[in-house]
Design an enzyme around this catalytic site. Structure first.
Site, PDB file in Angstrom:
ATOM      1  N   VAL A  34       0.863  -1.180   0.000  1.00 40.49           N
ATOM      2  CA  VAL A  34       0.000   0.000   0.000  1.00 40.49           C
ATOM      3  C   VAL A  34       0.901   1.232   0.000  1.00 40.49           C
ATOM      4  CG1 VAL A  34      -1.755   1.285   1.273  1.00 40.49           C
ATOM      5  CG2 VAL A  34      -1.812  -1.222   1.252  1.00 40.49           C
ATOM      6  N   HIS A  76       3.585   2.546   6.428  1.00 42.17           N
ATOM      7  CA  HIS A  76       3.027   1.720   7.505  1.00 42.17           C
ATOM      8  C   HIS A  76       4.113   0.807   8.052  1.00 42.17           C
ATOM      9  CE1 HIS A  76       2.422  -0.489   3.719  1.00 42.17           C
ATOM     10  NE2 HIS A  76       2.481  -1.619   4.418  1.00 42.17           N
TER      11      HIS A  76
END
Ligand SMILES: [Zn+2]
Length: 151
Positions: free
Chosen positions: A98, A102
């Site tokens: 993504v 993160h």
């Protein structure tokens, strides 16, 4: 406070059911396709791609969030070894899935199936299957309770 948004899933409402902890700048969610029980993500609320884009305040918040969440994950899903992977893929050639920064927190223990070395757990991240909605909600609820967090 409003945060800059991108068009990726981490900037969408789709991740809301997975949030088990939130601060001014960070959220923590259960990974929808965990490689081990307790595999979680810490994500900046502002859309950034690189850890170097984080402000000092966001970096401190990220650190505080990891410090808050990790002991709970290890207590529930790890063992007494205090072992975990903390990792982020950054940039086009890193395997970043993504396109929004993160950090994976992956509790590890001597009975997990990835004892052949670092590579096996990262291979697995690409291939594990998604949890069904009910099992996912159950795991999120456990962590919300442990961290006394509710929306
Ligand atoms: Zn984003």
């Amino acid at each position: 406070m409003a945060h800059e948004k991108g068009s990726d899933v981490f900037c969408s409402d789709a991740i809301r059911p997975g949030i088990f902890y939130k601060t001014e700048h960070m959220i923590a969610i259960c990974d929808i396709a965990p490689v081990v029980y307790g595999h979680s993500l810490v994500i900046p609320r502002r859309h950034v791609l690189d850890v170097r884009e984080l402000s000092d305040g966001e970096l401190k918040d990220m650190h505080d969030t990891i410090k808050k969440v990790t002991p709970v994950l290890l207590r529930l899903y790890g063992d007494s070894s205090n072992s975990y992977d903390l990792t982020a893929q950054i940039g086009e050639y890193s395997g970043m899935s993504v396109r929004h920064l993160h950090f994976h927190i992956i509790p590890r223990n001597k009975t997990d199936e990835y004892q052949k070395g670092d590579k096996s757990v990262f291979d697995a991240i690409e291939h594990v299957k998604r949890l069904d909605e009910q099992e996912y909600a159950k795991r999120v609820a456990i962590l919300r309770k442990e961290l006394n967090w509710s929306e």
